[in-house]
Scaffold this motif. Structure first.
Motif, PDB file in Angstrom:
ATOM      1  N   LEU A 120      49.832  42.469  50.269  1.00 24.79           N
ATOM      2  CA  LEU A 120      48.446  42.930  50.382  1.00 24.79           C
ATOM      3  C   LEU A 120      47.847  43.166  49.003  1.00 24.79           C
ATOM      4  CD1 LEU A 120      46.009  43.850  51.982  1.00 24.79           C
ATOM      5  CD2 LEU A 120      47.067  46.116  52.207  1.00 24.79           C
ATOM      6  N   VAL A 121      48.623  43.753  48.094  1.00 23.06           N
ATOM      7  CA  VAL A 121      48.141  43.960  46.723  1.00 23.06           C
ATOM      8  C   VAL A 121      47.722  42.634  46.103  1.00 23.06           C
ATOM      9  CG1 VAL A 121      48.835  44.615  44.382  1.00 23.06           C
ATOM     10  CG2 VAL A 121      49.450  46.076  46.322  1.00 23.06           C
ATOM     11  N   LYS A 122      48.562  41.605  46.271  1.00 28.85           N
ATOM     12  CA  LYS A 122      48.257  40.294  45.700  1.00 28.85           C
ATOM     13  C   LYS A 122      46.990  39.714  46.310  1.00 28.85           C
ATOM     14  CE  LYS A 122      48.922  36.530  43.330  1.00 28.85           C
ATOM     15  NZ  LYS A 122      47.736  35.794  43.820  1.00 28.85           N
ATOM     16  N   MET A 123      46.823  39.825  47.623  1.00 33.45           N
ATOM     17  CA  MET A 123      45.633  39.272  48.267  1.00 33.45           C
ATOM     18  C   MET A 123      44.369  40.019  47.845  1.00 33.45           C
ATOM     19  SD  MET A 123      46.822  38.096  52.094  1.00 33.45           S
ATOM     20  CE  MET A 123      47.592  39.644  52.563  1.00 33.45           C
ATOM     21  N   LEU A 124      44.472  41.332  47.670  1.00 35.58           N
ATOM     22  CA  LEU A 124      43.312  42.105  47.226  1.00 35.58           C
ATOM     23  C   LEU A 124      42.953  41.774  45.779  1.00 35.58           C
ATOM     24  CD1 LEU A 124      44.058  45.576  48.842  1.00 35.58           C
ATOM     25  CD2 LEU A 124      42.312  43.935  49.529  1.00 35.58           C
ATOM     26  N   GLU A 125      43.958  41.495  44.958  1.00 32.37           N
ATOM     27  CA  GLU A 125      43.694  41.140  43.562  1.00 32.37           C
ATOM     28  C   GLU A 125      42.957  39.817  43.449  1.00 32.37           C
ATOM     29  OE1 GLU A 125      47.538  41.330  41.750  1.00 32.37           O
ATOM     30  OE2 GLU A 125      47.302  43.450  41.187  1.00 32.37           O
ATOM     31  N   ASP A 126      43.033  38.972  44.480  1.00 31.28           N
ATOM     32  CA  ASP A 126      42.310  37.710  44.475  1.00 31.28           C
ATOM     33  C   ASP A 126      40.871  37.854  44.942  1.00 31.28           C
ATOM     34  OD1 ASP A 126      44.463  36.288  43.525  1.00 31.28           O
ATOM     35  OD2 ASP A 126      45.206  35.737  45.506  1.00 31.28           O
ATOM     36  N   MET A 127      40.503  39.039  45.450  1.00 31.74           N
ATOM     37  CA  MET A 127      39.134  39.257  45.912  1.00 31.74           C
ATOM     38  C   MET A 127      38.230  39.563  44.721  1.00 31.74           C
ATOM     39  SD  MET A 127      39.750  41.326  49.482  1.00 31.74           S
ATOM     40  CE  MET A 127      38.131  40.878  50.122  1.00 31.74           C
ATOM     41  N   PRO A 128      36.947  39.162  44.803  1.00 32.38           N
ATOM     42  CA  PRO A 128      36.052  39.292  43.638  1.00 32.38           C
ATOM     43  C   PRO A 128      35.991  40.695  43.051  1.00 32.38           C
ATOM     44  CG  PRO A 128      35.022  37.975  45.350  1.00 32.38           C
ATOM     45  CD  PRO A 128      36.286  38.527  45.951  1.00 32.38           C
ATOM     46  N   GLN A 129      35.979  41.736  43.925  1.00 36.11           N
ATOM     47  CA  GLN A 129      35.830  43.096  43.403  1.00 36.11           C
ATOM     48  C   GLN A 129      36.975  43.487  42.487  1.00 36.11           C
ATOM     49  OE1 GLN A 129      35.663  42.082  46.578  1.00 36.11           O
ATOM     50  NE2 GLN A 129      34.387  43.406  47.838  1.00 36.11           N
ATOM     51  N   ILE A 130      38.198  43.103  42.844  1.00 34.60           N
ATOM     52  CA  ILE A 130      39.356  43.459  42.039  1.00 34.60           C
ATOM     53  C   ILE A 130      39.569  42.454  40.922  1.00 34.60           C
ATOM     54  CG2 ILE A 130      41.828  43.955  42.085  1.00 34.60           C
ATOM     55  CD1 ILE A 130      40.065  45.955  43.575  1.00 34.60           C
ATOM     56  N   PHE A 131      39.382  41.180  41.220  1.00 32.82           N
ATOM     57  CA  PHE A 131      39.566  40.155  40.195  1.00 32.82           C
ATOM     58  C   PHE A 131      38.621  40.400  39.016  1.00 32.82           C
ATOM     59  CE2 PHE A 131      38.545  36.189  38.107  1.00 32.82           C
ATOM     60  CZ  PHE A 131      39.792  35.615  37.906  1.00 32.82           C
ATOM     61  N   GLY A 132      37.349  40.683  39.333  1.00 32.41           N
ATOM     62  CA  GLY A 132      36.375  40.894  38.265  1.00 32.41           C
ATOM     63  C   GLY A 132      36.721  42.070  37.381  1.00 32.41           C
ATOM     64  N   GLU A 133      37.220  43.152  37.988  1.00 32.20           N
ATOM     65  CA  GLU A 133      37.533  44.358  37.219  1.00 32.20           C
ATOM     66  C   GLU A 133      38.869  44.249  36.505  1.00 32.20           C
ATOM     67  OE1 GLU A 133      37.265  48.239  35.660  1.00 32.20           O
ATOM     68  OE2 GLU A 133      35.768  46.868  36.486  1.00 32.20           O
ATOM     69  N   GLN A 134      39.925  43.882  37.244  1.00 28.17           N
ATOM     70  CA  GLN A 134      41.272  43.912  36.695  1.00 28.17           C
ATOM     71  C   GLN A 134      41.583  42.706  35.805  1.00 28.17           C
ATOM     72  OE1 GLN A 134      43.340  46.488  37.046  1.00 28.17           O
ATOM     73  NE2 GLN A 134      41.858  47.579  38.298  1.00 28.17           N
ATOM     74  N   VAL A 135      41.102  41.539  36.187  1.00 26.96           N
ATOM     75  CA  VAL A 135      41.454  40.322  35.460  1.00 26.96           C
ATOM     76  C   VAL A 135      40.417  39.982  34.403  1.00 26.96           C
ATOM     77  CG1 VAL A 135      41.939  37.846  35.683  1.00 26.96           C
ATOM     78  CG2 VAL A 135      42.731  39.445  37.431  1.00 26.96           C
ATOM     79  N   ALA A 136      39.144  40.094  34.751  1.00 17.62           N
ATOM     80  CA  ALA A 136      38.092  39.696  33.808  1.00 17.62           C
ATOM     81  C   ALA A 136      37.720  40.822  32.842  1.00 17.62           C
ATOM     82  CB  ALA A 136      36.857  39.224  34.588  1.00 17.62           C
ATOM     83  N   ARG A 137      37.130  41.902  33.358  1.00 11.36           N
ATOM     84  CA  ARG A 137      36.599  42.942  32.471  1.00 11.36           C
ATOM     85  C   ARG A 137      37.698  43.693  31.739  1.00 11.36           C
ATOM     86  NH1 ARG A 137      34.077  48.132  31.873  1.00 11.36           N
ATOM     87  NH2 ARG A 137      35.350  49.063  33.504  1.00 11.36           N
ATOM     88  N   MET A 138      38.726  44.154  32.452  1.00 13.93           N
ATOM     89  CA  MET A 138      39.755  44.948  31.799  1.00 13.93           C
ATOM     90  C   MET A 138      40.556  44.132  30.791  1.00 13.93           C
ATOM     91  SD  MET A 138      39.201  47.924  32.752  1.00 13.93           S
ATOM     92  CE  MET A 138      40.585  48.627  31.879  1.00 13.93           C
ATOM     93  N   GLN A 139      40.791  42.858  31.097  1.00 10.89           N
ATOM     94  CA  GLN A 139      41.511  42.011  30.152  1.00 10.89           C
ATOM     95  C   GLN A 139      40.704  41.809  28.876  1.00 10.89           C
ATOM     96  OE1 GLN A 139      44.726  40.915  30.263  1.00 10.89           O
ATOM     97  NE2 GLN A 139      44.800  42.299  32.017  1.00 10.89           N
ATOM     98  N   PHE A 140      39.387  41.704  29.017  1.00 14.50           N
ATOM     99  CA  PHE A 140      38.537  41.593  27.825  1.00 14.50           C
ATOM    100  C   PHE A 140      38.613  42.866  26.993  1.00 14.50           C
ATOM    101  CE2 PHE A 140      34.225  43.076  26.499  1.00 14.50           C
ATOM    102  CZ  PHE A 140      34.244  42.489  25.243  1.00 14.50           C
ATOM    103  N   LEU A 141      38.474  44.021  27.648  1.00 15.95           N
ATOM    104  CA  LEU A 141      38.459  45.285  26.909  1.00 15.95           C
ATOM    105  C   LEU A 141      39.786  45.559  26.218  1.00 15.95           C
ATOM    106  CD1 LEU A 141      36.424  47.575  29.334  1.00 15.95           C
ATOM    107  CD2 LEU A 141      35.647  46.478  27.230  1.00 15.95           C
ATOM    108  N   LEU A 142      40.879  45.032  26.769  1.00 15.71           N
ATOM    109  CA  LEU A 142      42.175  45.197  26.106  1.00 15.71           C
ATOM    110  C   LEU A 142      42.202  44.504  24.753  1.00 15.71           C
ATOM    111  CD1 LEU A 142      44.663  44.750  29.102  1.00 15.71           C
ATOM    112  CD2 LEU A 142      44.210  46.844  27.813  1.00 15.71           C
ATOM    113  N   GLY A 143      41.327  43.516  24.573  1.00 11.88           N
ATOM    114  CA  GLY A 143      41.262  42.798  23.296  1.00 11.88           C
ATOM    115  C   GLY A 143      40.321  43.417  22.288  1.00 11.88           C
ATOM    116  N   VAL A 144      39.639  44.508  22.670  1.00 15.61           N
ATOM    117  CA  VAL A 144      38.745  45.208  21.743  1.00 15.61           C
ATOM    118  C   VAL A 144      39.552  46.315  21.078  1.00 15.61           C
ATOM    119  CG1 VAL A 144      36.633  46.552  21.503  1.00 15.61           C
ATOM    120  CG2 VAL A 144      36.750  44.699  23.196  1.00 15.61           C
ATOM    121  N   PRO A 145      39.742  46.254  19.763  1.00 21.85           N
ATOM    122  CA  PRO A 145      40.609  47.237  19.084  1.00 21.85           C
ATOM    123  C   PRO A 145      40.157  48.684  19.314  1.00 21.85           C
ATOM    124  CG  PRO A 145      40.086  45.410  17.616  1.00 21.85           C
ATOM    125  CD  PRO A 145      39.214  45.242  18.828  1.00 21.85           C
ATOM    126  N   ASN A 146      41.110  49.528  19.697  1.00 20.03           N
ATOM    127  CA  ASN A 146      40.885  50.976  19.820  1.00 20.03           C
ATOM    128  C   ASN A 146      39.741  51.328  20.771  1.00 20.03           C
ATOM    129  OD1 ASN A 146      42.889  51.474  17.773  1.00 20.03           O
ATOM    130  ND2 ASN A 146      41.359  50.900  16.259  1.00 20.03           N
TER     131      ASN A 146
END
Length: 251
Positions: A120-146
């Motif tokens: 279920l976790v995997k299927m929810l991660e493929d949904m736009p609400q989670i994908f956009g936050e966890q994969v797109a936005r959060m991954q970008f912010l991890l690349g911004v120093p400090n």
């Protein structure tokens, strides 16, 4: 005939068939799939079966229903789970039918992670609400120093400036590239001479533009409950595209 959970007796290991003794290495109170189980999840009551709860091997329900957790019962003998009961309903519906929830996705996602229902976790991660936050936005912010550290500094300054004030303002410098960073050296010196505190973010190697980053920053601040608005900062009547003012409203 199946009995409610508060009437179940805990049979000895010797009295149970061998296929009911273990579930993922944990001794289950009774793993007969037809046994009715009553649950108290954060004060909301649910009734289901052992088979439904143990449908996904490796989930946390093996631990919840284990002998070692038998003291986690309410006054009526129901298994007690100290989690939000509202979002357990969609979890239980998924276990019963296999239907993926479509409402309250972020909250259900956090509960699915807690219960360790990995499919279920995997299927929810493929949904736009989670994908956009966890994969797109959060991954970008991890690349911004400090990023997280500077966000905390920004909020600390906003609170420090709020004493006996309805509004407080914090100047933020956002630079996407090293070229933009070089252009901000002079205005940063001017602000320093004026004893104006500035919180600087960037540069980062790849990802959204400055405006998108500012939106991310605003979102994280509002998600913490702050009332904030943003405007361009004009220094000596000259607009600098890298400078913004974050205005916090307190009352």
């Amino acid at each position: 005939m199946s009995l409610p959970a508060n009437q179940l007796k805990e049979p000895s290991q010797e009295s149970l068939p061998s296929n009911q003794l273990k579930e993922s290495g944990v001794g289950i109170v009774c793993s007969d799939p037809d046994v009715v189980v009553e649950l108290n999840v954060g004060g909301q009551f649910y009734t289901t079966t052992m088979g439904t709860l143990l449908k996904h091997p490796g989930s946390k329900f093996s631990q919840i229903l284990s002998r070692s957790a038998k003291h986690y019962r309410d006054a009526q003998g129901r298994f007690f789970i100290d989690r939000p009961g509202t979002y357990f309903g969609p979890i239980l519906d998924y276990l019963r039918t296999g239907k993926v929830p479509t409402e309250c996705i972020p909250e259900v996602y956090h509960e699915a992670k807690f219960y360790q229902i990995h499919l279920l976790v995997k299927m929810l991660e493929d949904m736009p609400q989670i994908f956009g936050e966890q994969v797109a936005r959060m991954q970008f912010l991890l690349g911004v120093p400090n990023y997280r550290e500077n966000l905390e500094v920004l909020l600390h300054l906003a609170r420090a400036e709020a004493v006996a004030m309805r509004l407080s303002k914090v100047v933020v410098c956002v630079v996407h590239t090293e070229e933009e960073e070089a252009k901000c050296v002079e205005p940063l010196h001017i602000l320093e001479a004026k004893k104006t505190p500035v919180v600087k973010f960037g540069p980062w190697k790849a990802g959204p533009k400055t405006e998108d980053f500012v939106y991310c920053l605003e979102k994280d601040i509002k998600d913490q409950g702050y009332n904030v608005s943003i405007q361009r900062y004009h220094l000596n009547r000259n607009p600098y595209t890298c400078f913004w003012i974050f205005v916090f409203t307190w009352w």
